[in-house]
Design a protein around this motif. Structure first.
Motif: not given
Length: 702
Positions: A303-322
């Motif tokens: 998160a400190a680098m501005g990157c996704h820190f998990a594979n899902d977000t609080a709004r339930g969206l799928a993202v790519t960690r890192g």
């Protein structure tokens, strides 16, 4: 409540803490001649009928259904059909949550239909209505009825908001909030329902709700639903969002020029702080200096680098960690300052301060805008860097016209509100949560903004567009920069914060001197008990070094961390459990082991006691070279000071003595587990919400 008219079985169901909170003072009676499960009386009372006298799961289902219908009839008396279907939806979801089995035979044919993800069609609603209509007073001939197409349209808007409080609180975070149906617990081993029979010293990680917190969340849910039933969903949600922000601001003494950003977690706060630092004048790339990220959160460095820190977000969206989040700069640099050496020992504060100042100086001279952290406190209770070092690092620099931003990671919230106010007065951002010391449910955080940082939202470029995957605009103070975020509300986050705010209010009512004395005596008892046990090794508690404050309880080390001797250690040596084994021990403490350990063990009595403590922290240990050990934690939280409804009537001194005895029970169970390690490893038992064969009166902590 007409308790004398109820059967013993119904009384046992009513003793459940979640149903007891929901029932409140509502009048409940039993009529064995009633062939319906229940009927709501015109005055709001509940009469239970013959069908409820079955299995406790069925009884609990019908009682939960009746209580929901009763309150919704009072909330929207002009819309009884809509109230009936809303109550049925909540009851259906409660059934599968309560049984923990998706294949459980439902007590009514409509239950699996109403528990589905999608609203049933008009014809299906018509088929279900005859089963629901008799459960409430007869509808007026002049009003109360609507066409089923109209009903369907109303329910379509309401559908995402319907469900028990404990289900809605598991939304708006990430996968760690999801409840495992097999255990009734989430990733943290805790529940969104009260669990007073468990011994809980887990406030350094996450806690199950108390009845007080559950009531706070339930009140908020019903407020939202009341607005929605009257066609004012967004207004009701906006009011709740603003109310949570206002209560947090009031607790910490924020002014009208300052602001509160609601966040699901401390890691989300880190992401928001970076976005705000990047908006500092000058438009320079950010150099982000983290303090001991290994003792904060696993996703913080990303998160400190501005990157996704998990594979899902609080709004339930799928993202790519890192992966980089849209709108965050790729030239952000993150550097770490450790607070422990290679053997796990705490570094000298002067060394941490010197390294922090050196890195800040280097980054500033390299043309970066520095985001500098103060960790207050870490997972093991450490505080750094010192205030003098931060002032030195932030002093005007001949090569740099802009001072660094400072963000205080106070996510453990183990500090007096006056300390937070002092940080804001310095112009520093502060991350806090309601889910650590305050013992609210996991995943309720906030970033507090001083006035100068708050003004960065008023104009200029919008916030990074990728933040829209994490947050809604109403979670932020108003400003042109937040318009890029989507409209909407994180309902789960609102409910979790309302639970935490209930605990915060209870603690605020206790004088500071009383808070200090209760914590001091409890912590002394914990330290003495750990020190007496040759199979445990206490990490030396480090009192936080703070400015003078009358009766300052936050100068006490409220997290007691310790290693556990591995069962295969050689005689006369202390080799701690490695991290994977410490995690097993942590889970088994929260498990009923009564059917797995011999009855003749001297500590067999604690085998069934559910003990929830802080998750193990990975630390180096000189007697475990090349491998990380796991330090377990017993933590003092707000409820230890303020008590909880299940403690009603107890003398505070006696209650704290009981808490000290419960620490001994936890550590007795640690010894029990270590003695039978091989047997438990083979069985690999799972945690559960309740001990086996629960009887509430029999399992409340003694």
């Amino acid at each position: 409540m007409f308790a004398h008219t109820l059967t013993q079985e119904l009384m046992r169901v009513l003793e459940r803490p979640d149903l007891r909170v929901i029932a409140g003072e509502r009048r409940i009676a039993l009529d064995p001649a009633l062939d319906l499960p229940f009927r709501i009386q015109p005055d709001g009372g509940v009469v239970l009928g013959l069908p409820v006298q079955g299995q406790q799961e069925v009884t609990a289902f019908y009682l939960r259904h009746a209580l929901e219908l009763a309150v919704l009839r009072e909330t929207a008396p002009e819309r009884p059909m809509c109230a009936a279907f809303c109550a049925a939806r909540t009851a259906a979801l409660f059934w599968y949550l309560d049984t923990g089995r998706q294949d459980a035979d439902a007590p009514a044919a409509w239950v699996p239909i109403m528990a589905g993800d999608d609203l049933p069609g008009v014809s299906v609603l018509q088929e279900i209505w005859p089963a629901l209509a008799p459960l409430q007073p007869a509808l007026s001939q002049r009003g109360g009825r609507c066409s089923f197409p109209q009903l369907h349209d109303r329910l379509q808007a309401l559908w995402p908001l319907l469900g028990p409080t404990e289900s809605l609180m598991a939304t708006g975070g990430d996968a760690r909030l999801a409840v495992d149906p097999a255990t009734g617990l989430n990733h943290y081993g805790c529940s969104h329902r009260p669990r007073p029979w468990a011994i809980t010293f887990a406030s350094s990680t996450a806690s199950s709700l108390s009845e007080r917190g559950f009531a706070g969340a339930e009140t908020a849910r019903l407020s939202l639903l009341a607005g929605a039933l009257h066609g004012r969903t967004d207004a009701a949600a906006c009011s709740l969002d603003a109310g949570v922000q206002a209560q947090i601001a009031a607790h910490f003494g924020l002014t009208a020029e300052e602001g509160v950003v609601l966040a699901p977690s401390g890691t989300d706060c880190e992401l928001y702080a970076l976005a705000l630092a990047a908006r500092a004048p000058g438009g320079r790339p950010v150099g982000n200096i983290l303090i001991a990220p290994e003792e904060t959160g696993s996703g913080v460095p990303l998160a400190a680098m501005g990157c996704h820190f998990a594979n899902d977000t609080a709004r339930g969206l799928a993202v790519t960690r890192g992966a980089r989040i849209d709108g965050f700069r790729a030239d952000t640099l993150v550097v770490n300052v450790p607070m422990r050496d290679a053997d796990g020992h705490v570094r000298a504060p002067a060394d941490v301060d010197a390294e922090t100042c050196r890195l800040t100086h280097e980054l500033r001279h390299a043309g970066r805008h520095v985001l500098l952290h103060r960790l207050d406190l870490s997972k093991t209770g450490l505080l750094a860097p010192g205030l003098d070092a931060l002032e030195q690092a932030c002093a005007p620099d001949g090569h740099d016209g802009e001072c660094p931003d400072v963000v205080v990671d106070a996510c453990q919230a183990r500090l007096d509100p006056l300390r937070v106010r002092a940080y804001l007065d310095r112009g520093w951002m502060v991350m806090i949560t309601g889910s650590k010391f305050f013992t609210g449910p996991p995943f309720c955080g906030a970033l507090l903004l001083p006035a100068a940082v708050r003004r960065r939202l008023d104009g200029g470029d919008p916030l990074p567009v990728g933040l829209g995957a994490y947050s809604h605009r109403h979670a932020w103070p108003a400003g042109q920069a937040v318009d890029v975020l989507p409209v909407g509300h994180n309902i789960g986050l609102i409910l979790r914060w309302r639970a935490a705010l209930s605990e915060m209010a209870a603690l605020s009512a206790i004088p500071r001197a009383v808070v200090h004395d209760r914590l001091k005596h409890f912590l002394a008892a914990v330290e003495a008990r750990i020190m007496r046990d040759p199979h445990l090794e206490l990490l030396p508690p480090v009192p936080p070094q703070r400015a003078d404050l009358d009766n300052a309880w936050d100068c006490l080390p409220t997290i007691m961390s310790f290693f556990v001797r591995a069962p295969d250690s050689k005689a006369g040596t202390f080799r701690p459990l490695a991290l994977p084994q410490a995690r097993q021990l942590y889970a088994w403490l929260n498990t009923d082991l009564s059917d797995l350990v011999p009855a003749n063990d001297p500590d067999a009595a604690v085998a069934s006691v559910l003990c929830h403590i802080g998750q193990p922290v990975p630390l180096a240990h000189p007697d475990l070279p090349g491998v990380l050990a796991g330090a377990l934690r017993i933590s003092a939280g707000a409820r230890l000071v303020s008590g909880e409804p299940s403690h009603e009537g107890m003398d505070p001194t006696g209650r704290l003595q009981r808490e000290a005895r419960n620490v001994s029970r936890v550590l007795d169970k640690v010894g029990l587990i270590v003695r039978h390690w091989s047997r438990l490893s083979a069985a690999n038992p799972a945690q559960t919400y309740l001990p086996h064969g629960w009887q509430v009166r029999a399992i409340l902590p003694a």
